[in-house]
Design an enzyme around this catalytic site. Structure first.
Site, PDB file in Angstrom:
ATOM      1  CB  SER A 319       2.079  -2.426  -0.874  1.00 17.38           C
ATOM      2  OG  SER A 319       3.277  -3.094  -0.588  1.00 17.38           O
ATOM      3  CG  ASP A 330      -1.841  -9.777 -14.728  1.00 20.69           C
ATOM      4  OD1 ASP A 330      -2.738  -8.938 -14.930  1.00 20.69           O
ATOM      5  OD2 ASP A 330      -0.636  -9.476 -14.633  1.00 20.69           O
ATOM      6  CE  LYS A 344       5.730   0.769  -0.562  1.00 21.71           C
ATOM      7  NZ  LYS A 344       6.212  -0.630  -0.492  1.00 21.71           N
TER       8      LYS A 344
END
Length: 479
Positions: A319, A330, A344
């Site tokens: 999460s 990224d 999640k």
């Protein structure tokens, strides 16, 4: 033939009248011409459905022999609505259940020390154990569950011999907490292995952040075990102290971090990203009236852009901790070392409702690269495989614990110093074990750590923690 058909029809009509009106002759005679209010309700949308339910309630309230508890009716109708959503993360939390829901997760409570999750009972798929058992997301370091060897991904099917299948996540959590000093037996499902573990609930402190400079290095380390409304402030203070000591690299440990407050995760990501970088995006349901948006890094906070970063992950990284991981990964701001994260990638909102709470899924979140990681997870840049044991090794491990509980305590009492030599010596004394040596090393390490006062327990393991060792080696090579 016609007479027989008419007779059958009359019998059916009379039977239906008896069934609806009651069994007495008086009721039958009065009800033969009675027009049911239910028959007049044409259910075509939710408004008319609610009108129909109101009609049904009014009829029952007038004719049902006993008093009707309207509060109970309302509670069960609300539960039924959330059950119909068919979403394991959406639920109605009643007033009785709300105490645990609202508990400050940085506080102290009696329990076994673990984050867990459970699908709503309405979402059971009997072909998938994880839909009806309790899943361990992450044990608290040094807590009863951690010391017993319970791991992220373990499934609990029974508590003291009783199944958990029909329990909500809140009910299961309350049951598994147990009572201080009273034994609680959990039936663990790990792969194809099924075994019982008996724990003794005790006072545990929900961890938050821990920071230090790793011995014999110039590498900073911050672990985040959960995200609360204050986590980003605590992290900022930890980071400031480390930077004042001129660290040359930073390890952010998100292993076994089950998530929490998303805003805290995005604010921490903002410390390390240049102005304008995407942190994450929220994608709402089309037609919901809510706008999709992206969290963008800004210059309204302190920035640390000039040191290399490693993020440690495993299957318990979930999460909000995945949001932080993806934001730095990224944007090429961190190298991820460890194993794949939990996966999640959805967001829940919560609101007060009738002295309780409602919690419901409202959106997906996407990584800066636009990836939806829900039920997929994030792959590490450098994979450190989790330790996998056979069913026979698992059984042998827990049998060893049961047979040697007193022996372990006696050894630590006789050799109280937490040193590699003492731990290796204990392992050498039990070289005939039928499970991997590393498991025994971790067991004796955990018991040593627990034997120390909480404030004196070592915060990292540079002896047996292979992912941490790899992270240190990686950062030491970065120029």
């Amino acid at each position: 033939m016609l007479k027989k058909t008419l007779l059958s029809l009359i019998i059916i009509l009379i039977s239906a009248t008896l069934l609806f009106a009651g069994a007495s002759n008086e009721s039958t005679s009065k009800s033969s011409s009675y027009s049911s209010p239910l028959a007049q309700v044409q259910v075509t949308n939710i408004s008319e459905t609610l009108l129909g339910l109101n009609t049904l309630y009014q009829y029952l309230n007038q004719n049902f022999l006993y008093d009707i508890d309207i509060d109970k009716v309302e509670e069960e109708l609300t539960k039924a609505l959330f059950k119909a959503l068919n979403d394991p993360y959406s639920e109605y939390i009643t007033e009785e259940e709300s105490e645990e829901f609202t508990e400050d997760i940085t506080g102290t409570y009696v329990g076994i020390g673990t984050y867990l999750t459970k699908y709503s009972p309405s979402y059971i798929d009997w072909d998938k154990k994880e839909t009806y058992m309790v899943e361990i997301i992450a044990p608290f370091p040094g807590g009863p569950a951690d010391r017993a060897g319970i791991r992220s991904g373990d499934l609990i099917s029974h508590v003291n011999g009783e199944t958990v299948y029909d329990l909500t996540a809140t009910e299961a959590s309350k049951l598994i907490r147990g009572k201080k000093g009273e034994p609680i037996t959990l039936t663990i499902n790990r792969g194809n292995a099924v075994f019982d573990v008996t724990l003794y609930p005790e006072e545990v402190t929900t961890p938050n952040t821990t920071s230090l400079i790793i011995d014999k290095t110039n590498i900073g380390y911050i672990s985040i075990s959960t995200f609360t409304q204050k986590t980003h402030e605590l992290f900022s203070e930890d980071l400031r102290n480390l930077m004042n000591n001129n660290i040359k690299g930073l390890i952010i440990d998100l292993r076994n971090n089950g998530g929490g407050i998303v805003d805290s995760a995005t604010m921490i990501a903002n410390f390390f990203l240049p102005d304008g970088a995407t942190i994450m995006s929220i994608q709402h349901k089309e037609g919901s009236g809510k706008q999709n948006y992206s969290a963008i890094a800004s210059n309204d906070t302190r920035k640390v852009l000039n040191i290399p970063i490693v993020i440690l992950t495993n299957g318990g990284t979930a999460s909000a901790s995945e949001i932080l991981t993806a934001a730095l990964k990224d944007n090429n701001r961190a190298t991820v070392i460890g194993s794949k994260t939990f996966g999640k990638g959805i967001v829940q909102d919560s609101a007060m409702w009738k002295n309780g709470y409602i919690k419901f899924t409202t959106a997906y979140y996407l990584t800066p690269n636009g990836d939806n990681i829900h039920e997929k997870g994030i792959e590490p840049d450098i994979l450190i495989e989790d330790h996998v044991y056979t069913d026979e090794e698992i059984k042998a491990y827990y049998k060893f614990i049961e047979d040697n509980r007193d022996d372990i305590s006696a050894y630590i009492k006789a050799h109280p110093e937490y040193t590699k030599e003492n731990m290796d010596n204990y392992v050498m004394l039990h070289s005939d074990i039928d499970f991997p040596e590393l498991a025994l090393k971790l067991l004796i390490r955990n018991e040593y750590i627990y034997s120390l006062p909480y404030s004196e327990r070592p915060k990292v393991d540079t002896i047996y923690d292979s992912a941490l060792i790899e992270a240190i080696s990686f950062l030491e090579k970065v120029e």
